[in-house]
Design an enzyme around this catalytic site. Sequence first.
Site, PDB file in Angstrom:
ATOM      1  N   LYS A   1     -28.512  67.016  73.364  1.00  0.00           N
ATOM      2  CA  LYS A   1     -27.989  67.666  74.570  1.00  0.00           C
ATOM      3  C   LYS A   1     -26.486  67.892  74.432  1.00  0.00           C
ATOM      4  O   LYS A   1     -25.978  68.964  74.745  1.00  0.00           O
ATOM      5  CB  LYS A   1     -28.324  66.823  75.811  1.00  0.00           C
ATOM      6  CG  LYS A   1     -29.823  66.831  76.126  1.00  0.00           C
ATOM      7  CD  LYS A   1     -30.259  65.796  77.156  1.00  0.00           C
ATOM      8  CE  LYS A   1     -31.785  65.832  77.300  1.00  0.00           C
ATOM      9  NZ  LYS A   1     -32.332  64.816  78.218  1.00  0.00           N
TER      10      LYS A   1
ATOM     11  N   GLN B   1     -31.079  59.747  81.999  1.00  0.00           N
ATOM     12  CA  GLN B   1     -32.032  59.777  80.889  1.00  0.00           C
ATOM     13  C   GLN B   1     -33.121  58.723  81.123  1.00  0.00           C
ATOM     14  O   GLN B   1     -32.821  57.564  81.399  1.00  0.00           O
ATOM     15  CB  GLN B   1     -31.281  59.530  79.569  1.00  0.00           C
ATOM     16  CG  GLN B   1     -32.110  59.758  78.320  1.00  0.00           C
ATOM     17  CD  GLN B   1     -32.548  61.198  78.114  1.00  0.00           C
ATOM     18  OE1 GLN B   1     -31.867  62.142  78.478  1.00  0.00           O
ATOM     19  NE2 GLN B   1     -33.722  61.375  77.529  1.00  0.00           N
TER      20      GLN B   1
ATOM     21  N   ASP C   1     -32.070  68.356  85.892  1.00  0.00           N
ATOM     22  CA  ASP C   1     -33.369  68.026  85.308  1.00  0.00           C
ATOM     23  C   ASP C   1     -34.507  68.584  86.169  1.00  0.00           C
ATOM     24  O   ASP C   1     -35.649  68.663  85.729  1.00  0.00           O
ATOM     25  CB  ASP C   1     -33.540  66.494  85.237  1.00  0.00           C
ATOM     26  CG  ASP C   1     -33.595  65.961  83.818  1.00  0.00           C
ATOM     27  OD1 ASP C   1     -33.895  66.747  82.899  1.00  0.00           O
ATOM     28  OD2 ASP C   1     -33.332  64.756  83.645  1.00  0.00           O
TER      29      ASP C   1
HETATM   30  N1  GUN Z   1     -36.766  61.414  78.775  1.00  0.00           N
HETATM   31  C1  GUN Z   1     -37.604  62.167  78.042  1.00  0.00           C
HETATM   32  N2  GUN Z   1     -37.516  63.451  78.420  1.00  0.00           N
HETATM   33  C2  GUN Z   1     -36.596  63.517  79.403  1.00  0.00           C
HETATM   34  C3  GUN Z   1     -36.047  64.573  80.182  1.00  0.00           C
HETATM   35  O1  GUN Z   1     -36.390  65.750  80.070  1.00  0.00           O
HETATM   36  N3  GUN Z   1     -35.107  64.205  81.095  1.00  0.00           N
HETATM   37  C4  GUN Z   1     -34.708  62.935  81.253  1.00  0.00           C
HETATM   38  N4  GUN Z   1     -33.798  62.671  82.170  1.00  0.00           N
HETATM   39  N5  GUN Z   1     -35.186  61.936  80.547  1.00  0.00           N
HETATM   40  C5  GUN Z   1     -36.133  62.231  79.626  1.00  0.00           C
END
Ligand code: GUN
Length: 283
Positions: A55, A99, A122
């Site tokens: 990211k 996350q 998200d």
């Molecule tokens: N953990 C695995 N995939 C994701 C995601 O798309 N967003 C977040 N916040 N955590 C994750």
Amino acid sequence: MTNTQIISGKDIATHLLETKLVPRVNTLKEKGITPKLVVILVGDHPASASYVRQKEKFADKCGIIAETWRYEAEVTEKKILEEIERINKDKEIHGVIVQLPLPDHISIQKVLNTIHPSKDVDGFTPNNIGELFLGEPTLQCCTPKGIITMIKESGHELSGKNVTVIGRSNIVGKPVAMLALNESATVTICHSRTKNLNEHLEKSDIIIVAVGIPEFLKGDQIPAGAVVIDVGIHRKDDGKLCGDVEFESAVEVAGAISPVPGGVGPMTVYSLIENTIESAERN
Ligand code: GUN
């Protein structure tokens, strides 16, 4: 040899980054706004650390700011909720994600309910999921949004098509089914308790597999020419990565298939950065 189309999410994300996102970021910067994303990372989950790096890298290429705020696994729920409240009030921050997974002592639901919907890049908060179900413009969950983008960008229509989703999670299965429905597809949602899965698959034009089981879907279950989108990612005993689809057998019958790695993963990251830019544009 087959002439199956390989849908490279990596190439699509790179192309869209250059042609769509960078110009939008430049326009914002001319107005004195640099989009900023904060990623809250709790503990030292190895997969999370790798996702967060991807990211940060993509944000950097796009010219936006991505900061990762790290906390020890023992951090209190109260502290995380306070940090989110602080971010909600900070005008310089346009998006925040927490996350997942989180340690058991922190309630995911409480955390999500604290994030202001306008900064929920998200797309996980109840408000944004509600808007998505209503088909209203909103910050959409990143993996489902990325899947729809990659299907369209690789030249496939959704309108009128039979789409089968395997998996019913809140972050992929349910929302991607709704997005496909909003695109006028005829949608079937299958899951671990579905009887006669193959009967549902028979008429599918597009199959989206998000069951979380390594190499669950095999080539002999796929109708010839179908588009197959593989959402899973797993590490096999030999150290190699695989998805929820057995690629070697599926590629022989599918008309198009997304690989793992390099398929849905980069599209999820793309959507997150796109959402952060969208949030900055709205403010
Ligand atoms: N953990 C695995 N995939 C994701 C995601 O798309 N967003 C977040 N916040 N955590 C994750």
